[in-house]
Each structure stands twice: as structure tokens, then as C-alpha cells.
Scaffold this motif. Sequence first.
Motif, PDB file in Angstrom:
ATOM      1  N   GLY A  20     -15.602   1.229  -4.103  1.00 30.57           N
ATOM      2  CA  GLY A  20     -14.552   0.220  -4.096  1.00 30.57           C
ATOM      3  C   GLY A  20     -14.574  -0.627  -5.352  1.00 30.57           C
ATOM      4  O   GLY A  20     -15.494  -0.551  -6.169  1.00 30.57           O
ATOM      5  N   VAL A  21     -13.529  -1.431  -5.482  1.00 31.87           N
ATOM      6  CA  VAL A  21     -13.382  -2.334  -6.620  1.00 31.87           C
ATOM      7  C   VAL A  21     -12.920  -3.698  -6.116  1.00 31.87           C
ATOM      8  O   VAL A  21     -12.268  -3.801  -5.077  1.00 31.87           O
ATOM      9  N   PRO A  44     -10.180 -10.256  -3.432  1.00 23.67           N
ATOM     10  CA  PRO A  44      -9.294  -9.106  -3.217  1.00 23.67           C
ATOM     11  C   PRO A  44      -9.842  -7.828  -3.839  1.00 23.67           C
ATOM     12  O   PRO A  44     -10.561  -7.856  -4.832  1.00 23.67           O
ATOM     13  N   GLY A  45      -9.488  -6.704  -3.239  1.00 27.26           N
ATOM     14  CA  GLY A  45      -9.920  -5.409  -3.747  1.00 27.26           C
ATOM     15  C   GLY A  45      -9.774  -4.335  -2.690  1.00 27.26           C
ATOM     16  O   GLY A  45      -9.230  -4.570  -1.613  1.00 27.26           O
ATOM     17  N   GLY A  46     -10.265  -3.155  -3.013  1.00 24.03           N
ATOM     18  CA  GLY A  46     -10.165  -2.028  -2.086  1.00 24.03           C
ATOM     19  C   GLY A  46     -10.860  -0.811  -2.655  1.00 24.03           C
ATOM     20  O   GLY A  46     -11.696  -0.922  -3.549  1.00 24.03           O
ATOM     21  N   PHE A  47     -10.485   0.342  -2.131  1.00 25.07           N
ATOM     22  CA  PHE A  47     -11.162   1.582  -2.504  1.00 25.07           C
ATOM     23  C   PHE A  47     -10.395   2.358  -3.565  1.00 25.07           C
ATOM     24  O   PHE A  47      -9.174   2.295  -3.652  1.00 25.07           O
ATOM     25  N   ILE A  48     -11.142   3.121  -4.349  1.00 29.12           N
ATOM     26  CA  ILE A  48     -10.578   3.973  -5.395  1.00 29.12           C
ATOM     27  C   ILE A  48     -10.018   5.234  -4.748  1.00 29.12           C
ATOM     28  O   ILE A  48     -10.647   5.831  -3.874  1.00 29.12           O
ATOM     29  N   GLU A  49      -8.827   5.633  -5.181  1.00 23.82           N
ATOM     30  CA  GLU A  49      -8.211   6.884  -4.727  1.00 23.82           C
ATOM     31  C   GLU A  49      -8.605   8.014  -5.684  1.00 23.82           C
ATOM     32  O   GLU A  49      -9.020   7.768  -6.821  1.00 23.82           O
ATOM     33  N   LEU A  50      -8.459   9.252  -5.232  1.00 26.84           N
ATOM     34  CA  LEU A  50      -8.788  10.411  -6.061  1.00 26.84           C
ATOM     35  C   LEU A  50      -8.040  10.380  -7.388  1.00 26.84           C
ATOM     36  O   LEU A  50      -6.834  10.111  -7.420  1.00 26.84           O
ATOM     37  N   GLY A  51      -8.757  10.609  -8.486  1.00 33.49           N
ATOM     38  CA  GLY A  51      -8.156  10.691  -9.813  1.00 33.49           C
ATOM     39  C   GLY A  51      -7.880   9.352 -10.468  1.00 33.49           C
ATOM     40  O   GLY A  51      -7.425   9.300 -11.612  1.00 33.49           O
ATOM     41  N   CYS A  58      -8.472  -1.236  -9.354  1.00 32.18           N
ATOM     42  CA  CYS A  58      -8.600  -2.676  -9.199  1.00 32.18           C
ATOM     43  C   CYS A  58      -7.250  -3.361  -9.428  1.00 32.18           C
ATOM     44  O   CYS A  58      -6.836  -4.208  -8.629  1.00 32.18           O
ATOM     45  N   ARG A  59      -6.564  -2.982 -10.490  1.00 31.78           N
ATOM     46  CA  ARG A  59      -5.245  -3.569 -10.763  1.00 31.78           C
ATOM     47  C   ARG A  59      -4.270  -3.262  -9.620  1.00 31.78           C
ATOM     48  O   ARG A  59      -3.516  -4.138  -9.189  1.00 31.78           O
ATOM     49  N   ARG A  60      -4.287  -2.035  -9.119  1.00 34.51           N
ATOM     50  CA  ARG A  60      -3.397  -1.641  -8.019  1.00 34.51           C
ATOM     51  C   ARG A  60      -3.695  -2.455  -6.772  1.00 34.51           C
ATOM     52  O   ARG A  60      -2.789  -2.993  -6.126  1.00 34.51           O
ATOM     53  N   GLU A  61      -4.974  -2.550  -6.406  1.00 34.99           N
ATOM     54  CA  GLU A  61      -5.351  -3.277  -5.196  1.00 34.99           C
ATOM     55  C   GLU A  61      -4.977  -4.758  -5.280  1.00 34.99           C
ATOM     56  O   GLU A  61      -4.468  -5.326  -4.312  1.00 34.99           O
ATOM     57  N   GLU A  93     -18.023   3.935   9.929  1.00 34.28           N
ATOM     58  CA  GLU A  93     -19.148   3.330   9.226  1.00 34.28           C
ATOM     59  C   GLU A  93     -19.132   3.772   7.763  1.00 34.28           C
ATOM     60  O   GLU A  93     -18.762   4.905   7.464  1.00 34.28           O
ATOM     61  N   TYR A  94     -19.537   2.846   6.887  1.00 36.86           N
ATOM     62  CA  TYR A  94     -19.644   3.217   5.476  1.00 36.86           C
ATOM     63  C   TYR A  94     -20.608   2.306   4.731  1.00 36.86           C
ATOM     64  O   TYR A  94     -20.878   1.186   5.129  1.00 36.86           O
ATOM     65  N   TYR A  95     -21.132   2.856   3.636  1.00 38.40           N
ATOM     66  CA  TYR A  95     -21.940   2.128   2.669  1.00 38.40           C
ATOM     67  C   TYR A  95     -21.101   2.024   1.398  1.00 38.40           C
ATOM     68  O   TYR A  95     -20.851   3.035   0.741  1.00 38.40           O
ATOM     69  N   PRO A  96     -20.644   0.835   1.047  1.00 40.60           N
ATOM     70  CA  PRO A  96     -19.815   0.721  -0.153  1.00 40.60           C
ATOM     71  C   PRO A  96     -20.640   0.616  -1.429  1.00 40.60           C
ATOM     72  O   PRO A  96     -21.736   0.068  -1.442  1.00 40.60           O
ATOM     73  N   ILE A  97     -20.082   1.182  -2.480  1.00 45.98           N
ATOM     74  CA  ILE A  97     -20.531   0.927  -3.844  1.00 45.98           C
ATOM     75  C   ILE A  97     -19.363   0.177  -4.470  1.00 45.98           C
ATOM     76  O   ILE A  97     -18.275   0.736  -4.625  1.00 45.98           O
ATOM     77  N   THR A  98     -19.573  -1.095  -4.789  1.00 46.25           N
ATOM     78  CA  THR A  98     -18.475  -1.935  -5.251  1.00 46.25           C
ATOM     79  C   THR A  98     -18.651  -2.290  -6.718  1.00 46.25           C
ATOM     80  O   THR A  98     -19.681  -2.846  -7.105  1.00 46.25           O
TER      81      THR A  98
END
Length: 155
Positions: A20-21, A44-51, A58-61, A93-98
Motif C-alpha cells: 500500500g501507499v 489517506p492512501g490505499g493499495f497499489i494495482e497491477l502495473g 499514491c496520487r490516485r488514492e 486478513e493481510y500484512y501490509p507493506i506501506t
Amino acid sequence: MGYIEELRELVGTRPLILTGVTALVIDQHRRFLMVQSGKIWKIPGGFIELGETAEDACRREIFEETGINIGNLQLIGVFSGRDFFTKLPNGDEYYPITLAYVTEDIRSGDIKADEVEIQKAQFFKWSAFPKELTPRDRQIFQSFVENLILERRRG
């Protein structure tokens, strides 16, 4: 259907590692942008999509959640590990890398919460900051402040 939803169809609720970012967005009055999701205020933030690059994600989120367009980003740090394990109400469940960034480069947009994931979006002065922060956000702010102190000592 997005990447994470496709993974969930394959693995169910078992733990995933998700990247995530997030960004500390600082306006011209030195206030920080925060969003409210449920009862919790967060960065604010969220997860990275493929590609997608981390910076573009980050800008999109930020735009999707707040209506604010941002430009240049400076990396604060990468946050991961057992302390950030998340179990959602639906059992996922998840382990984030932010990857956490900071920016003062607000290019355009009027602040407006998306009203889907985010109920409110608001800039806060440091002195009027929400007290209840997630462990991740608390650590990101701490790293940001430590980086500022180091920069001032060097300069």
C-alpha cells in the motif's frame, strides 16, 4: 474486479501480503490532510494495482479519497511487520507493506470525501490533530518528525 478481489476468490480470507501507499499531504498553512473512515481518522492512501508505480498509486488514492491532486512525493519510509497485521470485519486478513510519502505539492482540486470508503476529508493543524491514530499512522508521523529533526541538525 480488481487484483485484490481476484486474489481473495482464490485464497479466501487467508492472510495476504499487500503493498500500500499513503501520503502526508501538507497545505500552505502547514496543516495535514486526514480522512475519516468509519470512526477512525487516518492518513489517506490505499493499495497499489497491477502495473502501477507506487507514486502513481499514491496520487490516485489521494485523489479518489479526497478530490485533491498532488504532484511530487518524498519517501518517508517503508512500514511493515507483525505489528500491522489487519483482520477486516469480513474475515479477510493481510500484512501490509506501506510506502509512506510526504508532499506539499498540492496542484488542484477541492477537498471532498468520496463518501464510499471515506466519510470526511479535512486538513488539521498539528495542535488540533485527531488523538486516536492507528499504530501505522502513529509510526509514520513519528518517522516524519524524526526526519525533520535530522534535516534541521544537518542544515
